[in-house]
Scaffold this motif. Structure first.
Motif, mmCIF file in Angstrom:
data_model
loop_
_atom_site.group_PDB
_atom_site.id
_atom_site.type_symbol
_atom_site.label_atom_id
_atom_site.label_comp_id
_atom_site.label_asym_id
_atom_site.label_seq_id
_atom_site.Cartn_x
_atom_site.Cartn_y
_atom_site.Cartn_z
ATOM 1 N N LYS A 43 0.817 -1.218 0.000
ATOM 2 C CA LYS A 43 0.000 0.000 0.000
ATOM 3 C C LYS A 43 0.848 1.265 0.000
ATOM 4 C CE LYS A 43 -3.943 -2.073 2.294
ATOM 5 N NZ LYS A 43 -4.828 -2.037 3.458
ATOM 6 N N HIS A 44 2.019 1.196 0.668
ATOM 7 C CA HIS A 44 2.846 2.401 0.804
ATOM 8 C C HIS A 44 4.270 2.024 1.172
ATOM 9 C CE1 HIS A 44 2.575 1.832 5.138
ATOM 10 N NE2 HIS A 44 1.281 1.642 4.970
ATOM 11 N N PHE A 45 5.160 3.034 1.138
ATOM 12 C CA PHE A 45 6.511 2.858 1.664
ATOM 13 C C PHE A 45 6.920 4.128 2.388
ATOM 14 C CE2 PHE A 45 7.304 4.472 -2.646
ATOM 15 C CZ PHE A 45 8.299 5.418 -2.470
ATOM 16 N N GLN A 46 7.844 3.960 3.336
ATOM 17 C CA GLN A 46 8.350 5.095 4.105
ATOM 18 C C GLN A 46 9.212 5.976 3.209
ATOM 19 O OE1 GLN A 46 6.284 4.667 7.069
ATOM 20 N NE2 GLN A 46 7.961 5.952 7.666
ATOM 21 N N TYR A 47 9.030 7.276 3.341
ATOM 22 C CA TYR A 47 9.785 8.230 2.529
ATOM 23 C C TYR A 47 10.069 9.455 3.375
ATOM 24 C CZ TYR A 47 10.731 11.524 -1.277
ATOM 25 O OH TYR A 47 11.292 12.454 -2.111
ATOM 26 N N PHE A 48 11.333 9.778 3.503
ATOM 27 C CA PHE A 48 11.726 10.895 4.349
ATOM 28 C C PHE A 48 12.230 12.086 3.544
ATOM 29 C CE2 PHE A 48 12.104 7.009 6.878
ATOM 30 C CZ PHE A 48 11.150 7.306 7.847
ATOM 31 N N GLY A 49 11.731 12.225 2.318
ATOM 32 C CA GLY A 49 12.009 13.405 1.513
ATOM 33 C C GLY A 49 13.236 13.343 0.629
ATOM 34 N N THR A 50 13.995 12.243 0.669
ATOM 35 C CA THR A 50 15.188 12.136 -0.151
ATOM 36 C C THR A 50 15.234 10.766 -0.826
ATOM 37 O OG1 THR A 50 16.386 13.527 1.413
ATOM 38 C CG2 THR A 50 17.704 12.290 -0.149
ATOM 39 N N LEU A 51 15.467 10.790 -2.131
ATOM 40 C CA LEU A 51 15.648 9.542 -2.866
ATOM 41 C C LEU A 51 17.137 9.310 -3.079
ATOM 42 C CD1 LEU A 51 12.907 9.765 -5.642
ATOM 43 C CD2 LEU A 51 12.873 8.384 -3.563
ATOM 44 N N ASN A 52 17.551 8.066 -3.012
ATOM 45 C CA ASN A 52 18.934 7.702 -3.278
ATOM 46 C C ASN A 52 19.174 7.616 -4.775
ATOM 47 O OD1 ASN A 52 21.364 5.984 -3.526
ATOM 48 N ND2 ASN A 52 21.199 5.935 -1.302
ATOM 49 N N GLY A 53 18.104 7.466 -5.548
ATOM 50 C CA GLY A 53 18.198 7.398 -6.997
ATOM 51 C C GLY A 53 16.869 6.973 -7.590
ATOM 52 N N TRP A 54 16.804 7.030 -8.917
ATOM 53 C CA TRP A 54 15.593 6.591 -9.613
ATOM 54 C C TRP A 54 15.959 6.224 -11.038
ATOM 55 C CZ3 TRP A 54 13.093 9.354 -13.659
ATOM 56 C CH2 TRP A 54 13.696 10.576 -13.987
ATOM 57 N N THR A 55 15.143 5.362 -11.623
ATOM 58 C CA THR A 55 15.386 4.892 -12.985
ATOM 59 C C THR A 55 14.075 4.891 -13.750
ATOM 60 O OG1 THR A 55 17.125 3.420 -12.179
ATOM 61 C CG2 THR A 55 16.256 2.970 -14.374
#
Length: 149
Positions: A43-55
Motif C-alpha cells: 500500500k505504501h513505503f516510508q519516505y523521508f524526503g530524499t531519494l537515493n536514486g531513480w530509474t
C-alpha cells in the motif's frame, strides 16, 4: 587522396563505437526485468524526503531507491510523458509515506515556468535489490562476451 583517408578513418571509428556499445535494452525489456524482481504490491513505503536514486522504465513505470539496498517499482496509472527526459523527480507523500493510488511522481526540470503534470502511482512493489543487481551483472557480462565474438 587525403579525403579518402579521412572517410576511411571515420568509418572505422564509427564501426568500433558501435561494437563497444553493443545491443541496448529497450524500456520494455528493462521493465520486464524489474517486474521479475518485484514482490507483491504494498500500500505504501516510508519516505523521508530524499531519494537515493531513480530509474525511468518507459513512460508508465520507474524504480525509486530510498536507500542503496532498498528500492521500489512504481507503476503509474497512465503515460507520464516527461518521465524519460526529466533530470530529476519529486514524489508526493503524506506524513512520511508514499501511497499507491494517492500519491504522485512529478518529473522536474526543463527550465523555469515549465508546468509538469503529476503522474499518479497505481502500484508499489518492493524490489529484490540483490537479485536485480545480479541480473544486471549477468546482462553486462553477456554483452561483453557478445562484443568479443
Amino acid at each position: 587522396m587525403k579525403p579518402l583517408k579521412i572517410l576511411t578513418l571515420l568509418a572505422a571509428v564509427t564501426s568500433l563505437g558501435a561494437c563497444a556499445t553493443g545491443p541496448r535494452q529497450t524500456d520494455a525489456e528493462r521493465l520486464d526485468m524489474y517486474r521479475r524482481h518485484a514482490g507483491e504490491p504494498v500500500k505504501h513505503f516510508q519516505y523521508f524526503g530524499t531519494l537515493n536514486g531513480w530509474t525511468p522504465l518507459g513512460d508508465t513505470a520507474l524504480s525509486v531507491w530510498t536507500k542503496p539496498s532498498q528500492a521500489y517499482l512504481l507503476e503509474l496509472t497512465g503515460a507520464c510523458p516527461d518521465l524519460d527526459y526529466a533530470p530529476s523527480i519529486s514524489v508526493t507523500q503524506h506524513m512520511g509515506r508514499v501511497s499507491a493510488r494517492f500519491d504522485d511522481v512529478i518529473p522536474m526540470g526543463g527550465g523555469t515556468g515549465t508546468l509538469r503534470m503529476p503522474c499518479r502511482i497505481e502500484t508499489i512493489r518492493p524490489l529484490d535489490v540483490k537479485a536485480l543487481r545480479a541480473s544486471e551483472k549477468e546482462m553486462r557480462e553477456a554483452a561483453a562476451v557478445e562484443r568479443k565474438s
